[in-house]
Design a protein around this motif. Structure first.
Motif, PDB file in Angstrom:
ATOM      1  N   CYS A  42     -16.571 -14.035  -5.095  1.00 21.98           N
ATOM      2  CA  CYS A  42     -15.948 -12.768  -4.675  1.00 21.98           C
ATOM      3  C   CYS A  42     -16.532 -12.314  -3.339  1.00 21.98           C
ATOM      4  CB  CYS A  42     -16.183 -11.684  -5.738  1.00 21.98           C
ATOM      5  SG  CYS A  42     -14.998 -11.763  -7.095  1.00 21.98           S
ATOM      6  N   HIS A  43     -17.841 -12.443  -3.190  1.00 21.99           N
ATOM      7  CA  HIS A  43     -18.452 -12.047  -1.924  1.00 21.99           C
ATOM      8  C   HIS A  43     -17.973 -12.938  -0.771  1.00 21.99           C
ATOM      9  CE1 HIS A  43     -20.889  -8.861  -3.481  1.00 21.99           C
ATOM     10  NE2 HIS A  43     -21.486  -9.641  -4.368  1.00 21.99           N
ATOM     11  N   ASP A  44     -17.829 -14.240  -1.045  1.00 21.81           N
ATOM     12  CA  ASP A  44     -17.317 -15.156  -0.010  1.00 21.81           C
ATOM     13  C   ASP A  44     -15.902 -14.736   0.406  1.00 21.81           C
ATOM     14  OD1 ASP A  44     -19.605 -16.621  -0.179  1.00 21.81           O
ATOM     15  OD2 ASP A  44     -18.741 -18.273  -1.354  1.00 21.81           O
ATOM     16  N   TRP A  45     -15.106 -14.401  -0.607  1.00 22.77           N
ATOM     17  CA  TRP A  45     -13.710 -14.005  -0.336  1.00 22.77           C
ATOM     18  C   TRP A  45     -13.684 -12.738   0.515  1.00 22.77           C
ATOM     19  CZ3 TRP A  45     -10.147 -10.172  -0.768  1.00 22.77           C
ATOM     20  CH2 TRP A  45      -8.800 -10.532  -0.738  1.00 22.77           C
ATOM     21  N   ASP A  46     -14.526 -11.760   0.157  1.00 20.42           N
ATOM     22  CA  ASP A  46     -14.584 -10.502   0.923  1.00 20.42           C
ATOM     23  C   ASP A  46     -14.924 -10.753   2.385  1.00 20.42           C
ATOM     24  OD1 ASP A  46     -13.924  -8.968  -1.198  1.00 20.42           O
ATOM     25  OD2 ASP A  46     -15.952  -8.247  -1.631  1.00 20.42           O
ATOM     26  N   ARG A  47     -15.912 -11.632   2.593  1.00 15.95           N
ATOM     27  CA  ARG A  47     -16.317 -11.919   3.972  1.00 15.95           C
ATOM     28  C   ARG A  47     -15.142 -12.470   4.784  1.00 15.95           C
ATOM     29  NH1 ARG A  47     -21.428 -12.700   1.946  1.00 15.95           N
ATOM     30  NH2 ARG A  47     -20.977 -14.762   1.125  1.00 15.95           N
ATOM     31  N   ALA A  48     -14.329 -13.309   4.152  1.00  9.30           N
ATOM     32  CA  ALA A  48     -13.215 -13.934   4.879  1.00  9.30           C
ATOM     33  C   ALA A  48     -11.988 -13.020   4.983  1.00  9.30           C
ATOM     34  CB  ALA A  48     -12.834 -15.253   4.204  1.00  9.30           C
ATOM     35  N   TRP A  49     -11.711 -12.223   3.951  1.00 11.07           N
ATOM     36  CA  TRP A  49     -10.393 -11.596   3.868  1.00 11.07           C
ATOM     37  C   TRP A  49     -10.357 -10.087   3.717  1.00 11.07           C
ATOM     38  CZ3 TRP A  49      -7.230 -14.957   5.620  1.00 11.07           C
ATOM     39  CH2 TRP A  49      -7.423 -16.310   5.347  1.00 11.07           C
ATOM     40  N   LYS A  50     -11.470  -9.459   3.316  1.00  8.37           N
ATOM     41  CA  LYS A  50     -11.402  -8.038   2.954  1.00  8.37           C
ATOM     42  C   LYS A  50     -10.890  -7.174   4.104  1.00  8.37           C
ATOM     43  CE  LYS A  50     -14.176  -4.485   0.748  1.00  8.37           C
ATOM     44  NZ  LYS A  50     -15.408  -3.931   1.283  1.00  8.37           N
ATOM     45  N   ASP A  51     -11.397  -7.418   5.302  1.00  8.83           N
ATOM     46  CA  ASP A  51     -10.979  -6.606   6.446  1.00  8.83           C
ATOM     47  C   ASP A  51     -10.024  -7.356   7.360  1.00  8.83           C
ATOM     48  OD1 ASP A  51     -12.628  -4.481   5.612  1.00  8.83           O
ATOM     49  OD2 ASP A  51     -14.385  -5.541   6.405  1.00  8.83           O
TER      50      ASP A  51
ATOM     51  N   ASN B 229       2.354 -24.740   7.138  1.00  5.13           N
ATOM     52  CA  ASN B 229       2.096 -25.062   5.736  1.00  5.13           C
ATOM     53  C   ASN B 229       2.199 -23.833   4.842  1.00  5.13           C
ATOM     54  OD1 ASN B 229       1.361 -27.823   6.179  1.00  5.13           O
ATOM     55  ND2 ASN B 229      -0.561 -27.093   7.047  1.00  5.13           N
ATOM     56  N   GLY B 230       2.398 -24.086   3.549  1.00  4.66           N
ATOM     57  CA  GLY B 230       2.425 -23.006   2.557  1.00  4.66           C
ATOM     58  C   GLY B 230       1.145 -22.923   1.747  1.00  4.66           C
ATOM     59  N   ALA B 231       0.111 -23.674   2.169  1.00  2.00           N
ATOM     60  CA  ALA B 231      -1.165 -23.644   1.439  1.00  2.00           C
ATOM     61  C   ALA B 231      -1.974 -22.439   1.900  1.00  2.00           C
ATOM     62  CB  ALA B 231      -1.955 -24.915   1.703  1.00  2.00           C
ATOM     63  N   SER B 232      -2.875 -21.979   1.048  1.00  2.00           N
ATOM     64  CA  SER B 232      -3.640 -20.792   1.397  1.00  2.00           C
ATOM     65  C   SER B 232      -5.051 -20.834   0.840  1.00  2.00           C
ATOM     66  CB  SER B 232      -2.931 -19.555   0.846  1.00  2.00           C
ATOM     67  OG  SER B 232      -3.792 -18.445   0.904  1.00  2.00           O
ATOM     68  N   ALA B 233      -6.002 -20.472   1.677  1.00  2.00           N
ATOM     69  CA  ALA B 233      -7.390 -20.335   1.206  1.00  2.00           C
ATOM     70  C   ALA B 233      -7.584 -18.963   0.564  1.00  2.00           C
ATOM     71  CB  ALA B 233      -8.353 -20.510   2.373  1.00  2.00           C
TER      72      ALA B 233
ATOM     73  N   ASN C 290      -1.542 -22.336   8.373  1.00  4.24           N
ATOM     74  CA  ASN C 290      -1.222 -22.008   6.984  1.00  4.24           C
ATOM     75  C   ASN C 290      -0.653 -20.591   6.948  1.00  4.24           C
ATOM     76  OD1 ASN C 290      -2.190 -24.461   6.175  1.00  4.24           O
ATOM     77  ND2 ASN C 290      -4.110 -23.666   5.341  1.00  4.24           N
ATOM     78  N   LEU C 291       0.641 -20.482   6.765  1.00  2.00           N
ATOM     79  CA  LEU C 291       1.298 -19.182   6.882  1.00  2.00           C
ATOM     80  C   LEU C 291       0.776 -18.129   5.886  1.00  2.00           C
ATOM     81  CD1 LEU C 291       3.315 -18.080   8.856  1.00  2.00           C
ATOM     82  CD2 LEU C 291       5.162 -18.696   7.308  1.00  2.00           C
ATOM     83  N   PRO C 292       0.512 -18.492   4.613  1.00  2.00           N
ATOM     84  CA  PRO C 292       0.031 -17.456   3.679  1.00  2.00           C
ATOM     85  C   PRO C 292      -1.332 -16.864   4.051  1.00  2.00           C
ATOM     86  CG  PRO C 292       0.798 -19.395   2.482  1.00  2.00           C
ATOM     87  CD  PRO C 292       0.736 -19.779   3.926  1.00  2.00           C
ATOM     88  N   ASP C 293      -2.033 -17.516   4.951  1.00  2.00           N
ATOM     89  CA  ASP C 293      -3.299 -16.944   5.403  1.00  2.00           C
ATOM     90  C   ASP C 293      -3.120 -16.035   6.615  1.00  2.00           C
ATOM     91  OD1 ASP C 293      -4.743 -18.071   3.406  1.00  2.00           O
ATOM     92  OD2 ASP C 293      -5.470 -19.777   4.587  1.00  2.00           O
ATOM     93  N   GLN C 294      -1.899 -15.925   7.111  1.00  2.00           N
ATOM     94  CA  GLN C 294      -1.663 -15.146   8.325  1.00  2.00           C
ATOM     95  C   GLN C 294      -0.825 -13.901   8.092  1.00  2.00           C
ATOM     96  OE1 GLN C 294      -3.256 -16.235  11.020  1.00  2.00           O
ATOM     97  NE2 GLN C 294      -3.948 -18.060   9.931  1.00  2.00           N
ATOM     98  N   VAL C 295      -0.028 -13.930   7.040  1.00  2.00           N
ATOM     99  CA  VAL C 295       0.832 -12.773   6.738  1.00  2.00           C
ATOM    100  C   VAL C 295       0.653 -12.417   5.260  1.00  2.00           C
ATOM    101  CG1 VAL C 295       2.550 -13.373   8.507  1.00  2.00           C
ATOM    102  CG2 VAL C 295       2.821 -14.260   6.202  1.00  2.00           C
ATOM    103  N   PRO C 296       0.958 -11.166   4.862  1.00  2.00           N
ATOM    104  CA  PRO C 296       0.819 -10.811   3.445  1.00  2.00           C
ATOM    105  C   PRO C 296       1.646 -11.765   2.570  1.00  2.00           C
ATOM    106  CG  PRO C 296       1.225  -8.857   4.764  1.00  2.00           C
ATOM    107  CD  PRO C 296       1.410 -10.033   5.679  1.00  2.00           C
TER     108      PRO C 296
ATOM    109  N   LYS D  23      -7.102 -19.572  -9.929  1.00  2.00           N
ATOM    110  CA  LYS D  23      -5.919 -18.955  -9.301  1.00  2.00           C
ATOM    111  C   LYS D  23      -5.857 -17.464  -9.659  1.00  2.00           C
ATOM    112  CE  LYS D  23      -1.859 -18.785  -7.334  1.00  2.00           C
ATOM    113  NZ  LYS D  23      -1.461 -19.277  -6.020  1.00  2.00           N
ATOM    114  N   LEU D  24      -6.102 -17.151 -10.942  1.00  2.00           N
ATOM    115  CA  LEU D  24      -6.066 -15.751 -11.372  1.00  2.00           C
ATOM    116  C   LEU D  24      -7.107 -14.931 -10.620  1.00  2.00           C
ATOM    117  CD1 LEU D  24      -5.636 -16.316 -15.228  1.00  2.00           C
ATOM    118  CD2 LEU D  24      -3.920 -15.376 -13.665  1.00  2.00           C
ATOM    119  N   SER D  25      -8.282 -15.501 -10.426  1.00  2.00           N
ATOM    120  CA  SER D  25      -9.340 -14.786  -9.711  1.00  2.00           C
ATOM    121  C   SER D  25      -8.928 -14.468  -8.277  1.00  2.00           C
ATOM    122  CB  SER D  25     -10.634 -15.609  -9.711  1.00  2.00           C
ATOM    123  OG  SER D  25     -11.139 -15.688 -11.029  1.00  2.00           O
ATOM    124  N   GLN D  26      -8.267 -15.429  -7.634  1.00  2.00           N
ATOM    125  CA  GLN D  26      -7.810 -15.190  -6.259  1.00  2.00           C
ATOM    126  C   GLN D  26      -6.792 -14.040  -6.223  1.00  2.00           C
ATOM    127  OE1 GLN D  26      -9.887 -16.597  -4.207  1.00  2.00           O
ATOM    128  NE2 GLN D  26      -8.763 -18.219  -3.182  1.00  2.00           N
ATOM    129  N   LEU D  27      -5.888 -14.013  -7.208  1.00  2.00           N
ATOM    130  CA  LEU D  27      -4.867 -12.962  -7.230  1.00  2.00           C
ATOM    131  C   LEU D  27      -5.490 -11.594  -7.499  1.00  2.00           C
ATOM    132  CD1 LEU D  27      -1.961 -14.809  -9.110  1.00  2.00           C
ATOM    133  CD2 LEU D  27      -2.191 -14.401  -6.657  1.00  2.00           C
TER     134      LEU D  27
END
Ligand SMILES: [Zn+2]
Length: 378
Positions: free
Chosen positions: A30-39, A169-173, A234-240, A291-295
């Protein structure tokens, strides 16, 4: 379920590889995800994206971009956005993995017709592909790495064939499961190792295109120097990227069909087997938790809803009804998968094997290329 310790924010359990919890019970993932995506600034990111698309269009090639198109939700939405929202002229490319579901085939055909895009379905001799799936199942207990290699193959092949400047691509980190090495591996180094005893190099090369770590120094240098400025995004990493809203759009605009809105990968007939085999190989792991955790982290689902889904997945973790069809298609017997729990990619590769080598000579060439680019103002 209450006996298992889980992250207090997502639903990752204590069995998850390399997991640590902080004082509040929040995990390191979760902390790794926050660093990459929270802001993450989506507006800024989309402006960058639009500039990238305009650059691709300005090249005036036959196609502005290539979309790897499986007929699944994400790749269909990528194709839709590229064509309708961003006004690109995409080439859609599907790797025929032999397992496309009837939903995938119907969605593919409808989408390319309604969107008015060119489309290629790339098929490899089934007898060769089947031997590869069989070999991976019998030796490593999984089959998805073969399909991953095929998807990569068609992307590179058609990009080079038409000199397409951009792959989308449609893949997402951010929202896809981001499995650590201990859980999943589709790396070509691993695939080659498993296949090389039973296949000639020429056969393997029909599925796995040589990548940087396969090349000798001279080929590496040549590739880097002659690199024609291709790029990938990777488009899902660039737009909601909200799964349920995306489904609504696809159903409304493209007549998209799915057997179950809550299921992932309805494009593959055997997706359920992937998870079932994996759950046997990692007892107590429950593949779906990632997957559930990412969502949950992305705010698309509450933790309670994810826990309920997980509970359901654990209760329903029985032999998928498609097992017999799968075995039949690959000429395998039930005995061949009876001990699938004892097989793993980790019998063939370590994490260290997958770290790319960068010889000093290559680093020097890359440095010189960068410097030349700066001096020439490019
Ligand atoms: Zn967590």
């Amino acid at each position: 379920m209450s006996a298992v310790t889980r992250c207090s924010r997502c639903v990752l359990s204590e069995q998850f590889p390399n997991i640590r919890y902080d004082g509040d019970g929040v995990c390191n993932y979760c902390h790794d995800w926050d660093r990459a995506w929270k802001d993450f600034d989506f507006e800024r990111s989309e402006r960058r994206l639009v500039r990238l698309f305009e650059t691709a269009k300005a090249k005036k090639r036959r196609y502005d971009c290539l979309v790897g198109f499986s007929g699944g939700r994400d790749s269909t939405y990528v194709l839709y956005l590229c064509k309708v929202k961003y006004g690109l002229n995409p080439l859609a490319v599907t790797f025929n993995n032999g397992f496309l579901s009837e939903f995938a085939v119907e969605n593919i055909m409808n989408s390319v017709r309604l969107l008015g895009v060119d489309h290629v379905m790339h098929t490899i001799d089934w007898s060769l592909l089947k031997r590869m799936y069989r070999t991976m199942m019998l030796r490593a207990g999984e089959f998805c790495s073969v399909c991953s290699a095929g998807i990569y193959l068609v992307r590179q092949h058609y990009r080079d064939l038409y000199n397409i400047p951009l792959i989308v691509n449609g893949a997402s980190a951010r929202v896809d499961e981001a499995s650590p090495f201990e859980v999943n591996c589709t790396h070509p180094v691993y695939l080659r190792r498993v296949l090389r005893e039973s296949f000639a190099p020429g056969e393997i090369d029909r599925l796995i295109v040589p990548r940087e770590y396969d090349l000798g120094l001279w080929d590496l240098v040549k590739r880097r120097l002659l690199d024609r400025g291709h790029t990938a995004v990777n488009l899902p990493d660039q737009v909601p990227w909200h799964n349920q809203e995306i489904l609504d759009t696809l159903m409304r605009e493209l007549g998209w069909r799915t057997p179950d809105r809550t299921k992932e990968h309805v494009d593959c007939r055997y997706a359920a087997l992937k998870y079932w085999f994996r759950n046997q190989q990692m007892p107590g792991f429950v593949f779906k938790q990632e997957k559930l955790s990412q969502l949950v982290r992305d705010g698309q689902m509450t933790r309670d809803a994810a826990l309920a889904d997980l509970e359901k997945a654990i209760a329903e973790d029985a032999e998928p009804p498609v097992l017999d069809a799968f075995l039949d298609q690959l000429d395998l017997a039930r005995d061949d998968v009876a001990d699938v729990a004892g097989r793993s990619h980790r019998d063939f590769v370590t994490k260290e094997d997958l770290v790319p080598r960068r010889p000093a000579a290559l680093r020097a060439v890359l440095g010189a290329k960068r410097l030349a680019g700066r001096l020439l103002g490019r």
